[in-house]
Design an enzyme around this catalytic site. Structure first.
Site, PDB file in Angstrom:
ATOM      1  N   CYS A  83     105.529 163.883  28.731  1.00 37.62           N
ATOM      2  CA  CYS A  83     104.758 162.769  28.171  1.00 37.62           C
ATOM      3  C   CYS A  83     105.073 161.547  29.026  1.00 37.62           C
ATOM      4  O   CYS A  83     106.244 161.185  29.186  1.00 37.62           O
ATOM      5  CB  CYS A  83     105.127 162.512  26.717  1.00 37.62           C
ATOM      6  SG  CYS A  83     104.311 161.034  26.059  1.00 37.62           S
ATOM      7  N   ASN A 101     106.258 171.484  28.581  1.00 35.47           N
ATOM      8  CA  ASN A 101     106.023 172.127  27.290  1.00 35.47           C
ATOM      9  C   ASN A 101     106.585 173.540  27.350  1.00 35.47           C
ATOM     10  O   ASN A 101     106.858 174.073  28.427  1.00 35.47           O
ATOM     11  CB  ASN A 101     104.515 172.260  27.032  1.00 35.47           C
ATOM     12  CG  ASN A 101     103.854 170.932  26.765  1.00 35.47           C
ATOM     13  OD1 ASN A 101     103.772 170.090  27.641  1.00 35.47           O
ATOM     14  ND2 ASN A 101     103.397 170.740  25.556  1.00 35.47           N
ATOM     15  N   ARG A 154      95.623 169.452  29.668  1.00 36.57           N
ATOM     16  CA  ARG A 154      95.769 168.049  29.228  1.00 36.57           C
ATOM     17  C   ARG A 154      97.238 167.603  29.271  1.00 36.57           C
ATOM     18  O   ARG A 154      97.627 166.759  30.063  1.00 36.57           O
ATOM     19  CB  ARG A 154      95.188 167.893  27.815  1.00 36.57           C
ATOM     20  CG  ARG A 154      95.056 166.447  27.360  1.00 36.57           C
ATOM     21  CD  ARG A 154      96.331 165.809  26.849  1.00 36.57           C
ATOM     22  NE  ARG A 154      96.966 166.529  25.759  1.00 36.57           N
ATOM     23  CZ  ARG A 154      98.158 166.217  25.268  1.00 36.57           C
ATOM     24  NH1 ARG A 154      98.846 165.196  25.759  1.00 36.57           N
ATOM     25  NH2 ARG A 154      98.699 166.939  24.302  1.00 36.57           N
ATOM     26  N   ASP A 155      98.076 168.226  28.441  1.00 35.81           N
ATOM     27  CA  ASP A 155      99.468 167.758  28.332  1.00 35.81           C
ATOM     28  C   ASP A 155     100.206 167.967  29.648  1.00 35.81           C
ATOM     29  O   ASP A 155     101.093 167.192  30.015  1.00 35.81           O
ATOM     30  CB  ASP A 155     100.181 168.518  27.199  1.00 35.81           C
ATOM     31  CG  ASP A 155     101.347 167.738  26.609  1.00 35.81           C
ATOM     32  OD1 ASP A 155     101.698 166.690  27.151  1.00 35.81           O
ATOM     33  OD2 ASP A 155     101.912 168.192  25.592  1.00 35.81           O
TER      34      ASP A 155
HETATM   35  P1  HMG Z   1      94.962 149.020  24.993  1.00 32.95           P
HETATM   36  O1  HMG Z   1      95.170 148.457  26.356  1.00 32.95           O
HETATM   37  O2  HMG Z   1      95.791 148.512  23.874  1.00 32.95           O
HETATM   38  O3  HMG Z   1      93.441 149.047  24.503  1.00 32.95           O
HETATM   39  O4  HMG Z   1      95.154 150.602  25.110  1.00 32.95           O
HETATM   40  P2  HMG Z   1      92.222 148.089  24.576  1.00 32.95           P
HETATM   41  O5  HMG Z   1      91.359 148.463  23.431  1.00 32.95           O
HETATM   42  O6  HMG Z   1      92.682 146.653  24.736  1.00 32.95           O
HETATM   43  O7  HMG Z   1      91.498 148.546  25.927  1.00 32.95           O
HETATM   44  C1  HMG Z   1      92.017 148.316  27.210  1.00 32.95           C
HETATM   45  C2  HMG Z   1      91.068 148.887  28.249  1.00 32.95           C
HETATM   46  O8  HMG Z   1      90.969 150.295  28.109  1.00 32.95           O
HETATM   47  C3  HMG Z   1      89.630 148.361  28.099  1.00 32.95           C
HETATM   48  O9  HMG Z   1      89.053 148.368  29.401  1.00 32.95           O
HETATM   49  C4  HMG Z   1      88.961 149.442  27.273  1.00 32.95           C
HETATM   50  O10 HMG Z   1      87.571 149.503  27.446  1.00 32.95           O
HETATM   51  C5  HMG Z   1      89.612 150.688  27.837  1.00 32.95           C
HETATM   52  P3  HMG Z   1      88.937 147.001  30.266  1.00 32.95           P
HETATM   53  O11 HMG Z   1      88.118 146.050  29.426  1.00 32.95           O
HETATM   54  O12 HMG Z   1      90.362 146.509  30.473  1.00 32.95           O
HETATM   55  O13 HMG Z   1      88.263 147.470  31.551  1.00 32.95           O
HETATM   56  N1  HMG Z   1      89.646 151.790  26.860  1.00 32.95           N
HETATM   57  C6  HMG Z   1      89.266 153.048  27.143  1.00 32.95           C
HETATM   58  N2  HMG Z   1      88.767 153.592  28.259  1.00 32.95           N
HETATM   59  C7  HMG Z   1      88.473 154.929  28.204  1.00 32.95           C
HETATM   60  N3  HMG Z   1      88.632 155.677  27.097  1.00 32.95           N
HETATM   61  C8  HMG Z   1      89.129 155.139  25.967  1.00 32.95           C
HETATM   62  C9  HMG Z   1      89.463 153.774  25.968  1.00 32.95           C
HETATM   63  N4  HMG Z   1      89.954 152.944  25.035  1.00 32.95           N
HETATM   64  C10 HMG Z   1      90.064 151.736  25.591  1.00 32.95           C
HETATM   65  N5  HMG Z   1      89.300 155.913  24.899  1.00 32.95           N
HETATM   66  C11 HMG Z   1      94.721 152.885  24.407  1.00 32.95           C
HETATM   67  C12 HMG Z   1      95.018 151.454  23.977  1.00 32.95           C
HETATM   68  C13 HMG Z   1      94.884 153.773  23.214  1.00 32.95           C
HETATM   69  C14 HMG Z   1      93.304 152.943  24.960  1.00 32.95           C
HETATM   70  C15 HMG Z   1      95.731 153.241  25.538  1.00 32.95           C
HETATM   71  O14 HMG Z   1      97.015 152.973  25.070  1.00 32.95           O
HETATM   72  C16 HMG Z   1      95.655 154.685  25.957  1.00 32.95           C
HETATM   73  O15 HMG Z   1      94.657 155.138  26.479  1.00 32.95           O
HETATM   74  N6  HMG Z   1      96.749 155.436  25.729  1.00 32.95           N
HETATM   75  C17 HMG Z   1      96.791 156.860  26.047  1.00 32.95           C
HETATM   76  C18 HMG Z   1      98.188 157.305  26.286  1.00 32.95           C
HETATM   77  C19 HMG Z   1      98.264 158.786  26.491  1.00 32.95           C
HETATM   78  O16 HMG Z   1      97.286 159.471  26.715  1.00 32.95           O
HETATM   79  N7  HMG Z   1      99.509 159.273  26.429  1.00 32.95           N
HETATM   80  C20 HMG Z   1      99.819 160.651  26.609  1.00 32.95           C
HETATM   81  C21 HMG Z   1      99.356 161.538  25.497  1.00 32.95           C
HETATM   82  S1  HMG Z   1     100.331 161.590  24.056  1.00 32.95           S
HETATM   83  C22 HMG Z   1     101.391 162.892  24.247  1.00 32.95           C
HETATM   84  O17 HMG Z   1     101.554 163.295  25.363  1.00 32.95           O
HETATM   85  C23 HMG Z   1     102.053 163.519  23.059  1.00 32.95           C
HETATM   86  C24 HMG Z   1     101.413 164.848  22.633  1.00 32.95           C
HETATM   87  O18 HMG Z   1     101.334 165.739  23.736  1.00 32.95           O
HETATM   88  C25 HMG Z   1     102.214 165.516  21.533  1.00 32.95           C
HETATM   89  C26 HMG Z   1     103.705 165.597  21.791  1.00 32.95           C
HETATM   90  O19 HMG Z   1     104.132 166.071  22.841  1.00 32.95           O
HETATM   91  O20 HMG Z   1     104.440 165.210  20.895  1.00 32.95           O
HETATM   92  C27 HMG Z   1     100.001 164.621  22.113  1.00 32.95           C
HETATM   93 MG    MG Z   2     103.137 167.133  24.415  1.00 30.55          MG
END
Ligand code: HMG
Ligand code: MG
Length: 315
Positions: A245, A254, A17-18
């Site tokens: 990220c 990582n 995933r990450d």
């Molecule tokens: P948004 O645009 O604000 O949300 O995104 P929305 O509710 O307005 O939805 C927009 C569109 O996304 C819609 O589709 C929804 O249906 C769809 P449209 O009508 O435009 O066709 N949608 C989804 N589709 C599939 N699965 C879902 C989902 N939710 C909405 N769950 C949202 C908000 C949270 C969805 C967006 O910002 C997002 O997906 N972000 C993910 C970012 C991400 O994955 N980042 C990397 C991971 S974090 C990380 O790496 C840190 C970590 O590793 C720890 C560390 O290192 O510290 C964890």
């Molecule tokens: Mg991470």
């Protein structure tokens, strides 16, 4: 020195995933599955396999539902605690449909990273976490939650430890089983780790905390040792040091799982992971991605294997 070390440490593999969320190349679902199988064969008992996030935000993991269904239908993977990243109810429903027994929520300790990563303020993210955690707990799921940027944010700089304490208390009140504290941009040093855990330990049970280090500035293993000395026994890592990220510029890989396991083996701390087979998984990840990964042990071990083969051929 190093008195009272724990007998064992839990390693949570986050590479599929990450790591893969950050790759420019498109990786097939079949290759992702092969990597997960190789990691399970190496003895990784907890593997975060994908995300159920918006494919518009993270196209690399758009096949999450298919991959998770395939993994959950594979008997040889049944013994592994497989989980996926879930940002909201929509993601939760997908993860539930695929049959996952654990979901991993995520939010940030910094407002700017939160806004860029999930388009929500910290308060809005907490409300979403509460909503999803309530449904997931009622369904009998295990719930982990990442808190990113606990030491530093790419947009705001240093983050006060108090921000993590406030968030952790709220997450625990929601019934979250485990909180993984993320050094998302790999900026922390061991003294900061000790200070943060000291503050949290007063109100948060240490067995509910995990540490998630990125190795951007080469401090990840030193931070693990500081974490162990502070009483933490769960650490996230990524095969070959894959990762980053997408919403944290400059966040490189990582902590590499092989580097972590090599160090823990040397310290006499049990992980249940076979380092040789883990190296095979790392080599497979390199083959799939067509490039060398940053993990140091992986590089050293593969070079040693090559040398041994050349000598064997000469004999
Ligand atoms: P948004 O645009 O604000 O949300 O995104 P929305 O509710 O307005 O939805 C927009 C569109 O996304 C819609 O589709 C929804 O249906 C769809 P449209 O009508 O435009 O066709 N949608 C989804 N589709 C599939 N699965 C879902 C989902 N939710 C909405 N769950 C949202 C908000 C949270 C969805 C967006 O910002 C997002 O997906 N972000 C993910 C970012 C991400 O994955 N980042 C990397 C991971 S974090 C990380 O790496 C840190 C970590 O590793 C720890 C560390 O290192 O510290 C964890
Ligand atoms: Mg991470």
């Amino acid at each position: 020195m190093f008195e009272g070390l724990p007998a064992s440490i839990q390693v949570v593999e986050v590479g599929p995933r990450d790591g893969l969320q950050n790759e420019a190349a498109t990786i097939s679902t079949a290759d992702k599955f092969r990597l997960i199988e190789a990691l399970a064969q190496a003895g990784l008992g907890q593997i975060e396999i994908t995300s159920f996030v918006s494919p518009k935000w993270i196209p690399q993991l758009a096949d999450g539902p298919d991959l998770a269904r395939q993994v959950m239908q594979t008997p040889s993977l049944a013994k592994v605690q497989t989980s996926a990243l879930v940002p909201n109810i929509k993601g939760y429903e997908g993860a539930k449909e695929a049959g996952l027994k654990q979901i991993n929520l995520f939010m940030s300790a910094s407002e700017s990273h939160s806004k860029r990563n999930i388009n929500k303020s910290i308060a809005e993210a907490l409300a979403t976490m509460a909503e999803v955690a309530a449904v997931a707990k009622a369904d009998g799921k295990r719930v982990r939650c990442y808190v990113s940027t606990v030491f530093a944010c790419p947009y705001e700089g240093k983050i006060a430890p108090q921000a993590s304490l406030d968030i952790c208390k709220k997450l625990l009140a929601m019934g979250v089983d485990e909180i993984s504290l993320g050094d998302t941009i790999g900026a922390a040093t061991p003294n900061q780790v000790v200070k943060l855990i000291e503050l949290l330990a007063v109100e948060v049970p240490l067995n509910k905390l995990a540490l998630h280090f990125h190795d951007t500035r080469g401090t990840a293993l030193a931070n693990v040792v500081a974490g162990i000395e502070s009483g933490i026994t769960i650490f996230d890592a990524s095969v070959g040091g894959l990762g980053g990220c997408p919403y944290a510029p400059g966040a490189s890989g990582n902590l590499a799982t092989e580097d972590l396991v090599y160090m823990l083996n040397g310290m006499g701390i049990e992980t249940g992971i076979d380092l040789e087979k883990l190296t095979d998984a790392g080599r497979l990840a390199q083959e799939i991605l067509g490039r060398q990964l940053p993990g140091r042990y992986l590089k050293a071990c593969l070079a040693e294997r090559e040398r041994a083969q050349t000598i064997g051929e000469r004999k």
